[in-house]
Write a protein that holds these residues in place. Structure first.
Motif, mmCIF file in Angstrom:
data_model
loop_
_atom_site.group_PDB
_atom_site.id
_atom_site.type_symbol
_atom_site.label_atom_id
_atom_site.label_comp_id
_atom_site.label_asym_id
_atom_site.label_seq_id
_atom_site.Cartn_x
_atom_site.Cartn_y
_atom_site.Cartn_z
ATOM 1 N N LYS A 1 0.497 -1.023 -0.444
ATOM 2 C CA LYS A 1 -0.136 -0.146 0.173
ATOM 3 C C LYS A 1 0.731 1.096 0.157
ATOM 4 O O LYS A 1 1.677 1.553 0.792
ATOM 5 N N LYS B 1 4.516 0.524 1.189
ATOM 6 C CA LYS B 1 4.751 -0.086 2.208
ATOM 7 C C LYS B 1 4.559 -1.304 2.017
ATOM 8 O O LYS B 1 3.701 -1.624 1.953
ATOM 9 N N VAL C 1 2.626 -3.306 4.502
ATOM 10 C CA VAL C 1 1.670 -3.401 5.466
ATOM 11 C C VAL C 1 0.878 -5.142 5.471
ATOM 12 O O VAL C 1 0.029 -5.105 6.317
ATOM 13 N N ASP C 2 1.247 -5.845 4.891
ATOM 14 C CA ASP C 2 0.992 -6.808 4.739
ATOM 15 C C ASP C 2 2.177 -7.828 4.904
ATOM 16 O O ASP C 2 1.664 -9.671 6.195
ATOM 17 N N GLY D 1 6.436 -1.715 11.367
ATOM 18 C CA GLY D 1 5.155 -2.166 11.227
ATOM 19 C C GLY D 1 4.186 -0.536 12.531
ATOM 20 O O GLY D 1 2.781 0.337 12.074
ATOM 21 N N MET E 1 5.106 2.895 10.288
ATOM 22 C CA MET E 1 4.207 2.712 9.501
ATOM 23 C C MET E 1 3.034 3.444 9.844
ATOM 24 O O MET E 1 2.068 4.582 8.933
ATOM 25 N N ILE E 2 2.632 2.955 10.791
ATOM 26 C CA ILE E 2 0.730 3.658 11.391
ATOM 27 C C ILE E 2 1.032 4.734 11.610
ATOM 28 O O ILE E 2 0.248 6.259 11.217
ATOM 29 N N GLU F 1 0.804 6.897 9.141
ATOM 30 C CA GLU F 1 0.080 6.292 7.990
ATOM 31 C C GLU F 1 -0.817 7.760 8.382
ATOM 32 O O GLU F 1 -1.951 8.335 8.149
ATOM 33 N N SER G 1 -1.779 -6.492 12.777
ATOM 34 C CA SER G 1 -0.846 -6.184 10.743
ATOM 35 C C SER G 1 -1.432 -5.116 10.930
ATOM 36 O O SER G 1 -2.408 -3.877 11.466
ATOM 37 N N VAL G 2 -0.408 -4.320 9.500
ATOM 38 C CA VAL G 2 -0.682 -3.062 9.042
ATOM 39 C C VAL G 2 -1.427 -2.885 8.508
ATOM 40 O O VAL G 2 -2.876 -2.155 8.769
ATOM 41 N N ARG G 3 -2.474 -3.645 7.205
ATOM 42 C CA ARG G 3 -2.646 -3.246 6.501
ATOM 43 C C ARG G 3 -4.103 -3.304 7.679
ATOM 44 O O ARG G 3 -4.965 -2.612 6.719
ATOM 45 N N LEU H 1 -4.583 0.016 8.878
ATOM 46 C CA LEU H 1 -5.827 0.889 8.369
ATOM 47 C C LEU H 1 -6.855 0.824 7.519
ATOM 48 O O LEU H 1 -7.926 2.013 7.516
#
Length: 272
Positions: free
Chosen positions: A218, A221, A223-224, A236, A239-240, A243, A260-262, A265
């Motif tokens: 994404k 990044k 994200v998974d 992670g 990243m959060i 974002e 998870s990051v995904r 988000l």
């Protein structure tokens, strides 16, 4: 010019044992600099192969690599890095090496010379027409790899290859050949050097591009990615934070909750 495959031609350098450390490093580096240019010439061929892989993956297919020696190890390495990087299952990108996992650390005598063994290895994974098989061989003459792709093509499976010689039997056996001709090695015939570097770079391009197109990134990044150690958990969290524009403590709590990051988000987007 020698009447030999490019990967077997004599080095452009001689009397290596008389070179200083600086000379050795400078000349190896000089040769390595030629690799990206050779790959650039093959970008259209790599693009074709990636597009086929993505199309098959969208239908539920998988990507297989087969190789022997250095080439086989590089395929296994690339496949093994896809689950932690992209969060895909371990059976989505599969690397097989002649001689089995023992060959990752030890030479297995005559393993690469068996024309039939690769297909036997692939059958254990129930390979089908939905899948794509990429044979990796610097020389383009490895029987294990050629036998595997020929049988796969007969079975209607899409086939590609990565090789470092022009007009090789392997390239002739597949639908989507990638021929990165990097020239003679610094140490004559030592294809773990430039040829191995070229194969590693092309494998990076194939798996990364394919999985980006499959939605496993994404923005820019991962994200998974699997949160398998503190470094990745911290990545992670950052990243959060970036974002969602939130503080570290809140980001850490969200990551712990959603795993998870995904997922973090996605949950945020669903609420806004």
């Amino acid at each position: 010019m020698e009447n030999k495959p490019t990967t077997e031609r004599s080095s452009n350098y001689d009397h290596l044992e008389n070179m200083s450390t600086q000379e050795l490093l400078t000349n190896i580096n000089k040769e390595d600099k030629t690799v990206p240019q050779a790959i650039e010439e093959q970008l259209p061929a790599i693009e074709e192969l990636v597009d086929v892989i993505v199309a098959r993956m969208q239908e539920g297919g998988r990507l297989f690599y087969i190789g022997a020696g250095t080439s086989g190890r590089l395929g296994v390495l690339d496949a093994s890095e896809c689950p932690p990087t992209f969060g895909v299952s371990e059976d989505w990108v599969i690397g097989l090496i002649a001689g089995g996992d023992h060959a990752l650390r030890h030479a297995v005598e005559n393993a690469e010379d068996d024309l039939e063994q690769a297909w036997k290895d692939l059958e254990k994974f129930h390979i089908t027409k939905k899948d794509v098989l990429v044979g990796i061989a610097a020389s383009g003459t490895t029987p294990y790899v050629i036998g595997g792709v020929k049988r796969a093509r007969e079975e209607g499976i899409a086939t590609g290859c990565i090789t470092c010689n022009d007009s090789s039997p392997l390239a002739a056996a597949v639908e989507f050949p990638v021929e990165v001709v990097v020239g003679p090695e610094f140490v004559t015939g030592s294809t773990r050097m430039k040829a191995g570097t070229a194969q590693k770079l092309v494998l990076n391009m194939i798996s990364t591009s394919s999985l980006i197109k499959m939605g496993r990134v994404k923005g820019n990044k991962m994200v998974d990615m699997q949160l398998s150690n503190k470094k990745l958990v911290n990545r992670g969290i950052k990243m959060i934070m970036e974002e969602l524009k939130i503080e570290e403590e809140e980001a850490a709590k969200l990551l712990e909750k959603y795993k998870s990051v995904r997922n973090v988000l996605r949950n945020f987007e669903s609420k806004n």
